[in-house]
Enzyme design. Structure first.
Site, short mmCIF file in Angstrom:
data_model
loop_
_atom_site.label_atom_id
_atom_site.label_comp_id
_atom_site.label_asym_id
_atom_site.label_seq_id
_atom_site.Cartn_x
_atom_site.Cartn_y
_atom_site.Cartn_z
N HIS A 79 -3.21 -1.25 -5.19
CA HIS A 79 -3.19 -0.24 -4.13
C HIS A 79 -2.16 0.85 -4.43
CE1 HIS A 79 -4.73 0.74 -0.02
NE2 HIS A 79 -3.86 1.71 -0.28
N ARG B 67 4.99 -8.06 -0.70
CA ARG B 67 4.54 -7.02 -1.62
C ARG B 67 5.49 -5.83 -1.48
NH1 ARG B 67 -1.70 -6.65 0.07
NH2 ARG B 67 -0.76 -7.00 2.10
N GLU C 290 -11.47 -1.66 -3.54
CA GLU C 290 -10.84 -1.03 -2.37
C GLU C 290 -9.70 -0.13 -2.83
OE1 GLU C 290 -9.37 -4.25 0.04
OE2 GLU C 290 -7.64 -4.61 -1.24
N ASP D 250 0.81 -1.22 0.00
CA ASP D 250 0.00 0.00 0.00
C ASP D 250 0.85 1.27 0.00
OD1 ASP D 250 -1.99 -1.95 0.39
OD2 ASP D 250 -1.96 -1.66 2.56
#
Length: 369
Positions: A306, A348, A242, A13
């Site tokens: 994201h 990630r 999202e 993120d």
């Protein structure tokens, strides 16, 4: 220009803000989900080696009574002050009790300045007085269009819940349209938007849903023709929209959002509205029927999503996003992974690439790098 990706490791993120001082301010979800961190560098390439500062730790200091999961922080500089929009748990023994929050720093340096929690964000629908942000919600961001501030976020709605217009059915129905329960879990993570104001970012009014998962690629049950190759996906299957991120160009407002499960099916969808339209109306937003940024088998970049947007020093638009360099989560085929769960797998990492612009004024994110 191509960047030497990834620009930071093992943090999902990623959010990058280029300030007027010329520095890039970076924050992201910390791998242990228990704190808020920040880095500062004069270039994106220097972020990996930049010192990392901890702004707050769950259930200590100004984050007292906030608990893991701590997710998806964003740092903004608005009207002379720094703000952190972030997600954190509100129940000590329930990591899924996540809600949206905002904190403020009035000092000039957000890395060493004093942060204060302004509180949990509350939202009401037009004509309503009850807070609708009382269940799982996350990934909030604030933005301004022609002097009006907005807040957009992701929140779950449920079959037979307060937003479902047809109780007892097999689908979720909104504005007369039925949305299939593709993941077979009776919940849909939707994109909401409402109006807010820097005078009190904890208050959102005129809130409404503007996007509901409706396509196979938004709940991870389709076979994908990814750029660079063919891949039959088998994910954890969730109905997910999202992580909304804002891009404003060419008289339009774009919301890039993430869809599907946190594995190689994770991808970006795109909502587009005219900037002078009513952004709190679902009808003002056009959703792309296909994902706009997906796994690249050719580049071994899996599950890009994201994102945030920034610019280089020449004003070129950039997308910053996370991805992995392997696939197979949820199916047990992932290399390097310590878990089959795409959310808890720590690998990630943040990446960046230039954005091109199409003749119709919409962004072209190209292939994940």
């Amino acid at each position: 220009m191509k960047y030497n990706n990834p620009i930071t490791l093992n943090q999902a993120d990623p959010w990058v803000y280029r300030h007027s001082d010329g520095f890039y301010y970076y924050t992201a979800t910390y791998h242990a989900f228990d704190r808020l961190i920040i880095r500062k560098a004069s270039s994106l390439e220097e972020l990996e080696s930049a010192p990392e500062y901890t702004l707050g730790i769950a259930d200590t200091g100004w984050m007292k009574n906030l608990y893991p999961h701590v997710w998806a922080p964003e740092i903004h500089f608005i009207e002379g002050a720094w703000y952190l929009f972030f997600t954190a748990g509100v129940e000590k023994n329930n990591v899924w009790s996540v809600r949206s929050h905002v904190a403020k720093c009035s000092d000039s340096d957000p890395l060493t300045g004093e942060w204060k929690l302004l509180g949990k964000i509350h939202a009401t629908v037009p004509g309503g007085s009850e807070d609708i942000m009382t269940c799982f919600n996350l990934d909030g961001t604030a933005f301004e269009v022609d002097g009006q501030w907005y807040y957009t976020w992701a929140q779950y709605v449920y079959k037979d819940g307060p937003f479902d217009e047809v109780k007892g059915g097999s689908c979720f129905t909104l504005h007369g349209k039925s949305y299939v329960n593709g993941a077979n879990n009776n919940g849909w993570s939707c994109i909401f938007i409402g109006k807010t104001n820097p005078a009190d970012f904890t208050k959102v009014t005129d809130a409404a849903i503007i996007a509901v998962p409706e396509y196979g690629w938004e709940y991870g049950t389709e076979t994908f023709e990814f750029r660079g190759g063919h891949y039959e996906h088998n994910s954890g299957n969730v109905n997910v929209n999202e992580g909304p991120a804002i891009l404003k160009r060419n008289g339009k407002v774009f919301i890039a959002y993430s869809a599907s499960a946190c594995d190689e099916a994770y991808c970006l969808g795109l909502l587009t509205a005219e900037k002078d339209s009513d952004l709190t109306k679902m009808t003002s937003w056009k959703k792309s029927p296909v994902p706009v940024f997906t796994t690249s088998i050719a580049n071994s970049v899996y599950g890009p999503g994201h994102c945030s947007f920034t610019t280089d020093k020449d004003g070129k638009d950039l997308i910053v996003y996370h991805a992995r360099n392997y696939y197979g989560l949820y199916t047990g085929g992932a290399i390097y992974s310590i878990t089959k769960d795409g959310l808890f797998d720590p690998h990630r990492s943040a990446r960046v690439k230039e954005i091109e612009w199409k003749a119709d004024g919409t962004p072209d994110f190209g292939e994940a790098e």
